[in-house]
Design a protein around this motif. Sequence first.
Motif, PDB file in Angstrom:
ATOM      1  N   PHE A 336      -6.070 -42.765  36.811  1.00 11.22           N
ATOM      2  CA  PHE A 336      -5.824 -41.733  35.800  1.00 11.22           C
ATOM      3  C   PHE A 336      -6.139 -42.275  34.412  1.00 11.22           C
ATOM      4  O   PHE A 336      -5.442 -43.159  33.915  1.00 11.22           O
ATOM      5  CB  PHE A 336      -4.359 -41.286  35.841  1.00 11.22           C
ATOM      6  CG  PHE A 336      -3.985 -40.487  37.052  1.00 11.22           C
ATOM      7  CD1 PHE A 336      -4.011 -39.105  37.021  1.00 11.22           C
ATOM      8  CD2 PHE A 336      -3.613 -41.121  38.226  1.00 11.22           C
ATOM      9  CE1 PHE A 336      -3.665 -38.367  38.128  1.00 11.22           C
ATOM     10  CE2 PHE A 336      -3.262 -40.394  39.344  1.00 11.22           C
ATOM     11  CZ  PHE A 336      -3.291 -39.011  39.299  1.00 11.22           C
ATOM     12  N   LEU A 337      -7.158 -41.708  33.785  1.00 13.57           N
ATOM     13  CA  LEU A 337      -7.506 -42.132  32.436  1.00 13.57           C
ATOM     14  C   LEU A 337      -6.798 -41.330  31.358  1.00 13.57           C
ATOM     15  O   LEU A 337      -6.587 -41.829  30.251  1.00 13.57           O
ATOM     16  CB  LEU A 337      -9.020 -42.051  32.233  1.00 13.57           C
ATOM     17  CG  LEU A 337      -9.831 -43.151  32.915  1.00 13.57           C
ATOM     18  CD1 LEU A 337     -11.324 -42.894  32.761  1.00 13.57           C
ATOM     19  CD2 LEU A 337      -9.474 -44.517  32.340  1.00 13.57           C
ATOM     20  N   ALA A 347      -7.372 -36.856  26.758  1.00  9.17           N
ATOM     21  CA  ALA A 347      -7.854 -37.697  25.663  1.00  9.17           C
ATOM     22  C   ALA A 347      -9.164 -37.155  25.105  1.00  9.17           C
ATOM     23  O   ALA A 347     -10.173 -37.094  25.809  1.00  9.17           O
ATOM     24  CB  ALA A 347      -8.046 -39.127  26.153  1.00  9.17           C
ATOM     25  N   LEU A 348      -9.153 -36.771  23.833  1.00  8.47           N
ATOM     26  CA  LEU A 348     -10.312 -36.194  23.164  1.00  8.47           C
ATOM     27  C   LEU A 348     -10.894 -37.179  22.149  1.00  8.47           C
ATOM     28  O   LEU A 348     -10.200 -38.051  21.630  1.00  8.47           O
ATOM     29  CB  LEU A 348      -9.929 -34.899  22.447  1.00  8.47           C
ATOM     30  CG  LEU A 348      -9.365 -33.765  23.316  1.00  8.47           C
ATOM     31  CD1 LEU A 348      -9.049 -32.551  22.443  1.00  8.47           C
ATOM     32  CD2 LEU A 348     -10.338 -33.387  24.426  1.00  8.47           C
ATOM     33  N   ASP A 390     -13.024 -35.228  26.607  1.00  6.25           N
ATOM     34  CA  ASP A 390     -14.347 -35.829  26.421  1.00  6.25           C
ATOM     35  C   ASP A 390     -14.266 -37.329  26.166  1.00  6.25           C
ATOM     36  O   ASP A 390     -15.158 -38.083  26.559  1.00  6.25           O
ATOM     37  CB  ASP A 390     -15.145 -35.119  25.313  1.00  6.25           C
ATOM     38  CG  ASP A 390     -14.393 -34.936  24.006  1.00  6.25           C
ATOM     39  OD1 ASP A 390     -13.279 -35.498  23.862  1.00  6.25           O
ATOM     40  OD2 ASP A 390     -14.909 -34.215  23.125  1.00  6.25           O
ATOM     41  N   ARG A 391     -13.179 -37.795  25.550  1.00  9.13           N
ATOM     42  CA  ARG A 391     -13.028 -39.242  25.380  1.00  9.13           C
ATOM     43  C   ARG A 391     -12.797 -39.919  26.736  1.00  9.13           C
ATOM     44  O   ARG A 391     -13.393 -40.953  27.041  1.00  9.13           O
ATOM     45  CB  ARG A 391     -11.858 -39.559  24.445  1.00  9.13           C
ATOM     46  CG  ARG A 391     -11.723 -41.069  24.199  1.00  9.13           C
ATOM     47  CD  ARG A 391     -10.487 -41.428  23.399  1.00  9.13           C
ATOM     48  NE  ARG A 391     -10.380 -42.870  23.225  1.00  9.13           N
ATOM     49  CZ  ARG A 391      -9.272 -43.510  22.887  1.00  9.13           C
ATOM     50  NH1 ARG A 391      -8.150 -42.809  22.671  1.00  9.13           N
ATOM     51  NH2 ARG A 391      -9.255 -44.816  22.752  1.00  9.13           N
ATOM     52  N   GLN A 420     -13.636 -32.032  32.922  1.00  5.90           N
ATOM     53  CA  GLN A 420     -13.454 -30.702  32.327  1.00  5.90           C
ATOM     54  C   GLN A 420     -14.128 -30.537  30.981  1.00  5.90           C
ATOM     55  O   GLN A 420     -14.707 -29.489  30.697  1.00  5.90           O
ATOM     56  CB  GLN A 420     -11.956 -30.387  32.202  1.00  5.90           C
ATOM     57  CG  GLN A 420     -11.330 -29.895  33.485  1.00  5.90           C
ATOM     58  CD  GLN A 420      -9.910 -29.417  33.278  1.00  5.90           C
ATOM     59  OE1 GLN A 420      -9.420 -29.255  32.143  1.00  5.90           O
ATOM     60  NE2 GLN A 420      -9.207 -29.189  34.366  1.00  5.90           N
ATOM     61  N   VAL A 421     -14.025 -31.538  30.124  1.00  2.62           N
ATOM     62  CA  VAL A 421     -14.619 -31.449  28.790  1.00  2.62           C
ATOM     63  C   VAL A 421     -15.534 -32.650  28.618  1.00  2.62           C
ATOM     64  O   VAL A 421     -15.074 -33.798  28.585  1.00  2.62           O
ATOM     65  CB  VAL A 421     -13.535 -31.438  27.689  1.00  2.62           C
ATOM     66  CG1 VAL A 421     -14.180 -31.208  26.322  1.00  2.62           C
ATOM     67  CG2 VAL A 421     -12.473 -30.374  27.971  1.00  2.62           C
ATOM     68  N   VAL A 422     -16.818 -32.379  28.510  1.00  2.50           N
ATOM     69  CA  VAL A 422     -17.820 -33.444  28.458  1.00  2.50           C
ATOM     70  C   VAL A 422     -18.653 -33.276  27.198  1.00  2.50           C
ATOM     71  O   VAL A 422     -19.160 -32.178  26.909  1.00  2.50           O
ATOM     72  CB  VAL A 422     -18.723 -33.418  29.706  1.00  2.50           C
ATOM     73  CG1 VAL A 422     -19.807 -34.485  29.622  1.00  2.50           C
ATOM     74  CG2 VAL A 422     -17.876 -33.610  30.973  1.00  2.50           C
ATOM     75  N   ALA A 423     -18.798 -34.348  26.426  1.00  2.00           N
ATOM     76  CA  ALA A 423     -19.649 -34.308  25.239  1.00  2.00           C
ATOM     77  C   ALA A 423     -21.102 -34.109  25.641  1.00  2.00           C
ATOM     78  O   ALA A 423     -21.536 -34.569  26.708  1.00  2.00           O
ATOM     79  CB  ALA A 423     -19.488 -35.603  24.443  1.00  2.00           C
TER      80      ALA A 423
END
Length: 584
Positions: A336-337, A347-348, A390-391, A420-423
Amino acid sequence: MKGLHRGSNASFASICVLAALAVGPILLSFGAHAMRALPAQGAAEVVLKNGTIFTGNPEQPRIHAIAIIGEWIVAVGTDIDMDHWIGPQTRVIDLKGQFAMPGFNDAHVHLAGAGQAKLAVDLIGAASLEEFQQRIRDASKNYKPGEWITGRGWDHTFWPEKRFPKRGDLDAAAIDHPMIFTRVDGHVAVVNSAALKAAGITKKTPDPIGGHIEKDAKSGEPTGMLEEDAAMDLVWKHVPPVSPEQRRHAIELALEEVARYGVTSVQDNSVDDAPENANSGWANFGVYEQSKKEGLLTARVTEWLPFSAPLAQLEKMRDEGGTDDRWLKTGALKGFLDGSLGSRTAALLAPYSDDPATSGILRMDPAKTKQMAIERDKAGFQIALHAIGDRANRVALDVLTAVQKANGTRDRRDRIEHAQVVAALDFTRFAQLNVIASMQPSHETTDMRWAEARLGPDRSRGAYAWHSMLERKVRLAFGTDYAVEPINPMRGLYACVTRELPDGGPAGGWEPQEKISIEDCLRAYTLGSAYAEFEEERKGQIAPGKLADIVVLSSDLTKAAPQEILHTEVMMTVVGGRVVYEKR
């Protein structure tokens, strides 16, 4: 390399040899008539006829009938083709024109946690803080004074207040019990004053590494909100562990639901998902083993192991659990990051748009994670990293880059769970590293109510981005994150093709450029998930030599309107040629 998760699966040729040894000579031919001319002594055990069957096999996409011997599909084709396979003892199932397809393979579940939730206070769907409190108040009548009360499923984003509950809210509901209730995502929990006292948490208690104890800005006293496992475990370790009987009953309840929704394989996180006792997770695997021995396991289980456990312990669990059994085996190492978007613990790279005071929580040190991943990869383990923000996704990609540089090229099939959230710059890295994007489409449908507020319009374009992954030839593996989301695959399929709320809207869908076709979504939910667990040779398609894992549905998903997909029902679930669920 010992333990390398490549899956030494039986090839089509070896299946034919085994079948020939068991039932006599077989004449094979490919195309419209896959296998024919078996003598009478080689009759199939089960034949499904008169169906509209989507195979997932591009060489033979549609068929009408299937013959099964043991756990294996031995023939597919027309109803007439099946005449050669029907004997006096053959069970013939008339599908009456219904749609059938490969069984769903949910690439990300928490079976034990889902089952335990069914035995605790159910807070799913509570529409307000008042309803949340009333459910607790009602449940407390079933507990003796001083007994712990646990539960899960609350979601403050549905409440008019849209705020986290506090310990005072729990104290007002019941005062005679220590209590802990996790949010629907499992990444934060609220506890009452009695639980804080039992755990010795005060205003002087520091945040544990990778977690956060929320404290009142004025008084400094803990509010009762605990963020991420490191903080929640301060309380969970004081909760009495479940009994063996409760553990088994909980898992049985979860497996019943899995079968009812047409899921024939699960990739499960129950060894590392035991908040009631941090050391009890392996006992969940023991329940699966006992069910398998008794012939009662109704879904195939690939069980993840905890990434952070010592390597020697991981190798011991792998040796004990195995890596290639068709029904139960160990699989990837789950780490788990970060946390979740709904809890603002994902983490963003930049602060949350609706809360500039936080950028989330990175639960693992990147340098240490790289070192551990290199060591575990060298020992032959597949890596699966939870990354939502994204982070966290960038850190995950950095870790997997370091692994490949250190240990060289091999068929790893490392995975990022959720993605889920990718730069924008990082989508290509998924493809370059051959990293599997293990995603849960139903999260998009649930989260779109508030996701843009959390992320802002720019970051939203990289959220739940299935099309962006596919156009870069990134392999997708779909699931639900059950019990964070219901196990029902139809919700994910609906999200794939609409990106709308279940009742419709926004018009055209949220970030509509990320829609994918129903065929692509079905592939990700079957063959894609099988690939992610090294099982594509024997799962994910309906073809001779594949396992007879099949679901029969009330609608043809490839032709159904979106709302029809959402309301499609499972009529029958077949696992290894055995009917494990049938709608009555």
